[in-house]
Design a protein around this motif. Structure first.
Motif, PDB file in Angstrom:
ATOM      1  N   VAL A 255       0.839  -1.196   0.000  1.00 39.93           N
ATOM      2  CA  VAL A 255       0.000   0.000   0.000  1.00 39.93           C
ATOM      3  C   VAL A 255       0.873   1.246   0.000  1.00 39.93           C
ATOM      4  CG1 VAL A 255      -0.121   0.128   2.543  1.00 39.93           C
ATOM      5  CG2 VAL A 255      -1.989   1.093   1.156  1.00 39.93           C
ATOM      6  N   SER A 256       0.356   2.306  -0.609  1.00 38.14           N
ATOM      7  CA  SER A 256       0.977   3.625  -0.468  1.00 38.14           C
ATOM      8  C   SER A 256      -0.122   4.663  -0.312  1.00 38.14           C
ATOM      9  CB  SER A 256       1.890   3.960  -1.652  1.00 38.14           C
ATOM     10  OG  SER A 256       1.163   4.026  -2.865  1.00 38.14           O
ATOM     11  N   PHE A 257       0.177   5.696   0.460  1.00 34.27           N
ATOM     12  CA  PHE A 257      -0.786   6.738   0.793  1.00 34.27           C
ATOM     13  C   PHE A 257      -0.260   8.078   0.256  1.00 34.27           C
ATOM     14  CE2 PHE A 257      -0.935   3.504   4.128  1.00 34.27           C
ATOM     15  CZ  PHE A 257      -2.291   3.211   4.210  1.00 34.27           C
ATOM     16  N   HIS A 258      -1.136   8.841  -0.435  1.00 35.36           N
ATOM     17  CA  HIS A 258      -0.677  10.020  -1.154  1.00 35.36           C
ATOM     18  C   HIS A 258      -1.432  11.275  -0.731  1.00 35.36           C
ATOM     19  CE1 HIS A 258       1.781   7.553  -3.903  1.00 35.36           C
ATOM     20  NE2 HIS A 258       0.864   6.640  -3.611  1.00 35.36           N
ATOM     21  N   ASP A 259      -0.780  12.430  -0.943  1.00 38.99           N
ATOM     22  CA  ASP A 259      -1.321  13.674  -0.407  1.00 38.99           C
ATOM     23  C   ASP A 259      -2.524  14.206  -1.168  1.00 38.99           C
ATOM     24  OD1 ASP A 259      -0.036  14.598  -2.678  1.00 38.99           O
ATOM     25  OD2 ASP A 259       1.505  15.716  -1.610  1.00 38.99           O
ATOM     26  N   ASN A 260      -2.895  13.582  -2.280  1.00 39.89           N
ATOM     27  CA  ASN A 260      -4.145  13.948  -2.954  1.00 39.89           C
ATOM     28  C   ASN A 260      -5.307  13.056  -2.518  1.00 39.89           C
ATOM     29  OD1 ASN A 260      -3.260  11.631  -4.197  1.00 39.89           O
ATOM     30  ND2 ASN A 260      -3.134  12.486  -6.258  1.00 39.89           N
ATOM     31  N   GLY A 261      -5.082  12.307  -1.432  1.00 43.74           N
ATOM     32  CA  GLY A 261      -6.139  11.469  -0.884  1.00 43.74           C
ATOM     33  C   GLY A 261      -6.284  10.121  -1.551  1.00 43.74           C
ATOM     34  N   ILE A 262      -5.310   9.741  -2.370  1.00 48.67           N
ATOM     35  CA  ILE A 262      -5.366   8.451  -3.060  1.00 48.67           C
ATOM     36  C   ILE A 262      -4.587   7.403  -2.283  1.00 48.67           C
ATOM     37  CG2 ILE A 262      -4.671   7.191  -5.142  1.00 48.67           C
ATOM     38  CD1 ILE A 262      -5.247   9.641  -6.768  1.00 48.67           C
ATOM     39  N   VAL A 263      -5.173   6.223  -2.173  1.00 48.06           N
ATOM     40  CA  VAL A 263      -4.511   5.036  -1.643  1.00 48.06           C
ATOM     41  C   VAL A 263      -4.320   4.072  -2.802  1.00 48.06           C
ATOM     42  CG1 VAL A 263      -4.700   3.086  -0.053  1.00 48.06           C
ATOM     43  CG2 VAL A 263      -5.565   5.329   0.631  1.00 48.06           C
ATOM     44  N   VAL A 264      -3.101   3.561  -2.959  1.00 53.27           N
ATOM     45  CA  VAL A 264      -2.818   2.612  -4.035  1.00 53.27           C
ATOM     46  C   VAL A 264      -2.517   1.244  -3.429  1.00 53.27           C
ATOM     47  CG1 VAL A 264      -1.433   2.102  -6.085  1.00 53.27           C
ATOM     48  CG2 VAL A 264      -1.842   4.484  -5.421  1.00 53.27           C
ATOM     49  N   LEU A 265      -3.168   0.210  -3.970  1.00 53.13           N
ATOM     50  CA  LEU A 265      -2.909  -1.181  -3.596  1.00 53.13           C
ATOM     51  C   LEU A 265      -2.154  -1.851  -4.736  1.00 53.13           C
ATOM     52  CD1 LEU A 265      -6.434  -2.094  -2.172  1.00 53.13           C
ATOM     53  CD2 LEU A 265      -4.467  -1.187  -0.937  1.00 53.13           C
ATOM     54  N   TYR A 266      -1.218  -2.737  -4.404  1.00 49.49           N
ATOM     55  CA  TYR A 266      -0.248  -3.205  -5.387  1.00 49.49           C
ATOM     56  C   TYR A 266      -0.265  -4.713  -5.603  1.00 49.49           C
ATOM     57  CZ  TYR A 266       1.701   1.472  -5.026  1.00 49.49           C
ATOM     58  OH  TYR A 266       1.860   2.841  -5.052  1.00 49.49           O
ATOM     59  N   PRO A 267       0.195  -5.144  -6.798  1.00 49.57           N
ATOM     60  CA  PRO A 267       0.331  -6.575  -7.083  1.00 49.57           C
ATOM     61  C   PRO A 267       1.610  -7.139  -6.466  1.00 49.57           C
ATOM     62  CG  PRO A 267       0.955  -5.287  -9.019  1.00 49.57           C
ATOM     63  CD  PRO A 267       0.469  -4.307  -7.972  1.00 49.57           C
TER      64      PRO A 267
ATOM     65  N   ASP B  52      -6.602   0.228  -7.238  1.00 53.37           N
ATOM     66  CA  ASP B  52      -6.197  -1.159  -7.011  1.00 53.37           C
ATOM     67  C   ASP B  52      -5.506  -1.699  -8.266  1.00 53.37           C
ATOM     68  OD1 ASP B  52      -5.867  -3.787  -6.301  1.00 53.37           O
ATOM     69  OD2 ASP B  52      -7.948  -4.107  -5.692  1.00 53.37           O
ATOM     70  N   LEU B  53      -4.202  -1.894  -8.163  1.00 56.04           N
ATOM     71  CA  LEU B  53      -3.417  -2.437  -9.272  1.00 56.04           C
ATOM     72  C   LEU B  53      -3.179  -3.941  -9.132  1.00 56.04           C
ATOM     73  CD1 LEU B  53      -0.663   0.343  -9.557  1.00 56.04           C
ATOM     74  CD2 LEU B  53      -2.787   0.139 -10.887  1.00 56.04           C
ATOM     75  N   SER B  54      -3.817  -4.559  -8.160  1.00 49.86           N
ATOM     76  CA  SER B  54      -3.511  -5.955  -7.865  1.00 49.86           C
ATOM     77  C   SER B  54      -3.955  -6.913  -8.969  1.00 49.86           C
ATOM     78  CB  SER B  54      -4.133  -6.371  -6.527  1.00 49.86           C
ATOM     79  OG  SER B  54      -5.551  -6.325  -6.583  1.00 49.86           O
TER      80      SER B  54
ATOM     81  N   VAL C 196       3.843  -2.132 -15.245  1.00 52.26           N
ATOM     82  CA  VAL C 196       3.044  -1.715 -14.096  1.00 52.26           C
ATOM     83  C   VAL C 196       3.612  -0.415 -13.518  1.00 52.26           C
ATOM     84  CG1 VAL C 196       2.003  -2.430 -11.925  1.00 52.26           C
ATOM     85  CG2 VAL C 196       2.599  -4.151 -13.624  1.00 52.26           C
ATOM     86  N   LEU C 197       4.928  -0.292 -13.538  1.00 56.56           N
ATOM     87  CA  LEU C 197       5.554   0.969 -13.124  1.00 56.56           C
ATOM     88  C   LEU C 197       5.050   2.120 -13.980  1.00 56.56           C
ATOM     89  CD1 LEU C 197       7.768   2.643 -11.613  1.00 56.56           C
ATOM     90  CD2 LEU C 197       9.354   1.897 -13.428  1.00 56.56           C
ATOM     91  N   ALA C 198       4.971   1.908 -15.287  1.00 54.10           N
ATOM     92  CA  ALA C 198       4.491   2.959 -16.184  1.00 54.10           C
ATOM     93  C   ALA C 198       3.038   3.323 -15.885  1.00 54.10           C
ATOM     94  CB  ALA C 198       4.646   2.517 -17.634  1.00 54.10           C
ATOM     95  N   GLU C 199       2.218   2.311 -15.566  1.00 49.25           N
ATOM     96  CA  GLU C 199       0.824   2.603 -15.242  1.00 49.25           C
ATOM     97  C   GLU C 199       0.719   3.420 -13.963  1.00 49.25           C
ATOM     98  OE1 GLU C 199      -3.419   0.364 -14.267  1.00 49.25           O
ATOM     99  OE2 GLU C 199      -1.804  -0.754 -15.238  1.00 49.25           O
ATOM    100  N   PHE C 200       1.481   3.025 -12.935  1.00 50.09           N
ATOM    101  CA  PHE C 200       1.492   3.818 -11.717  1.00 50.09           C
ATOM    102  C   PHE C 200       1.894   5.259 -12.019  1.00 50.09           C
ATOM    103  CE2 PHE C 200       4.117   5.904  -8.536  1.00 50.09           C
ATOM    104  CZ  PHE C 200       3.297   5.913  -7.423  1.00 50.09           C
ATOM    105  N   ALA C 201       2.960   5.429 -12.784  1.00 50.35           N
ATOM    106  CA  ALA C 201       3.478   6.765 -13.061  1.00 50.35           C
ATOM    107  C   ALA C 201       2.444   7.622 -13.789  1.00 50.35           C
ATOM    108  CB  ALA C 201       4.763   6.655 -13.885  1.00 50.35           C
ATOM    109  N   GLN C 202       1.745   7.023 -14.746  1.00 48.14           N
ATOM    110  CA  GLN C 202       0.751   7.784 -15.499  1.00 48.14           C
ATOM    111  C   GLN C 202      -0.433   8.168 -14.614  1.00 48.14           C
ATOM    112  OE1 GLN C 202      -1.172   5.769 -18.854  1.00 48.14           O
ATOM    113  NE2 GLN C 202      -0.951   7.648 -20.044  1.00 48.14           N
ATOM    114  N   ARG C 203      -0.902   7.226 -13.814  1.00 44.25           N
ATOM    115  CA  ARG C 203      -2.041   7.501 -12.949  1.00 44.25           C
ATOM    116  C   ARG C 203      -1.721   8.550 -11.880  1.00 44.25           C
ATOM    117  NH1 ARG C 203      -6.428   3.892 -11.907  1.00 44.25           N
ATOM    118  NH2 ARG C 203      -6.614   2.209 -13.434  1.00 44.25           N
TER     119      ARG C 203
END
Length: 320
Positions: free
Chosen positions: A93-105, A136-138, A174-181
């Motif tokens: 998991v990662s928590f971001h200052d725009n209020g987004i939480v990302v879940l990972y594979p 959710d990128l899982s 998947v790194l590229a998808e995270f970066a774009q999002r």
């Protein structure tokens, strides 16, 4: 694919709040040993002893961080299903200052059980944080592609750069998808230990603070890639403190800068990592932060991860 949410105009690199998971079934994980050269061979130590050591070391690290002014939110691991690496929440998991939480594979099937929506919800509900969206990128697990959060990536949150050494646990797509999002520039490279084994997670070889960066540059074998990474760190205003592969093996790259309210910036690391640093390296780090070190030899030896792996930074906005 469009970005999930426009990024705020300003960002901060460090936070004074972290999430930690107290282990319940800690042991050297046989499902991760094949890709983690830092990890002890599973089965050499009885799991009951590994768990007892991990509990004690976990509590000691929590106490050291709280004494230094860090807000530590502790959640308990579950006995069932067993998750031997649950002490490392920064991988799922990662928590971001725009209020987004990302879940990972996650690569190891038994590590996928660590993803807990109940923990994420309690962080918001009981500790006053606001979550605007969960990404959710899982689903990439079904395709055999993985990105293990801020283990796979070291984020320069201010300059929006995601440093990532590619490995079986860190997939370029998947790194590229995270970066774009999430509005990051990906900077991918290859790195290896002294035996030529790929470094399994980027956060064991480098750390980025506000005005400094620690990196095992010699682990980046390609000189062009090495120059690109160190040059980017310098260009973004960081004093680069280089460590060698032997120090990397002592987890000197696995550290995290924190900013407790009203105090000087901290740099959290293990006692083993601190003992491996040379006087001139310690002097350079002292220009930027006070070191907080705790002994976690059992966790490091059994699981092949250290202090930074145990800390999920909470950058979420506070609820109004």
């Amino acid at each position: 694919m469009p970005r999930t949410t426009p990024a705020p105009r300003t960002h901060v690199q460090t936070t004074g709040t972290v999430l930690m998971i107290r282990p319940a079934a800690f042991r050297s994980n046989p499902q991760t040993a094949g890709s983690n050269a830092f990890q002890r061979t599973p089965g050499l130590v009885p799991p009951s002893l590994e768990q007892a050591a991990a509990e004690s070391e976990f509590d000691g690290l929590v106490a050291a961080l709280r004494d230094a002014g860090v807000e530590v939110i502790v959640e308990a691991d579950l006995l069932e299903p067993a998750t031997p690496d649950a002490v490392f929440p920064n991988n799922w998991v990662s928590f971001h200052d725009n209020g987004i939480v990302v879940l990972y594979p996650m690569m190891a099937p038994n590590r996928r059980r660590e993803r807990r929506v109940d923990v994420v919800e309690r962080v918001a509900r009981e500790h006053g944080f606001r979550i605007n969206e969960v990404v959710d990128l899982s689903f990439h697990e079904a395709e055999g592609r993985f990105l293990e959060s801020t283990g796979s990536m070291v984020l320069d949150r201010v300059n929006r750069i995601a440093y990532a050494c590619l490995s079986p646990r860190t997939d370029l797509d998947v790194l590229a998808e995270f970066a774009q999002r999430m509005d990051y520039e990906p900077l991918a490279f290859a790195a290896s230990d002294g035996a030529g084994v790929p470094v399994y997670h980027t956060n064991v070889m480098m750390s980025v603070g506000e005005r400094f960066a620690v990196i095992c540059a010699e682990a980046i074998d390609d000189p062009v890639q090495r120059t690109a990474v160190t040059g980017k760190l310098v260009a973004t205003g960081h004093e680069v403190v280089e460590i060698d592969r032997e120090q990397m093996a002592s987890f000197a790259g696995n550290m995290l800068a924190l900013s407790p309210p009203g105090r000087r910036q901290l740099l959290a690391m293990s006692a083993r990592a601190r003992a491996s640093l040379r006087p001139e390296q310690l002097e350079a780090l002292d220009r930027h932060a006070d070191i907080v070190a705790a002994p976690i030899d059992g966790i490091e030896s059994s699981a092949g991860g250290s202090v930074r792996c145990m800390l999920a930074e909470l950058h979420l906005p506070r609820a109004s």
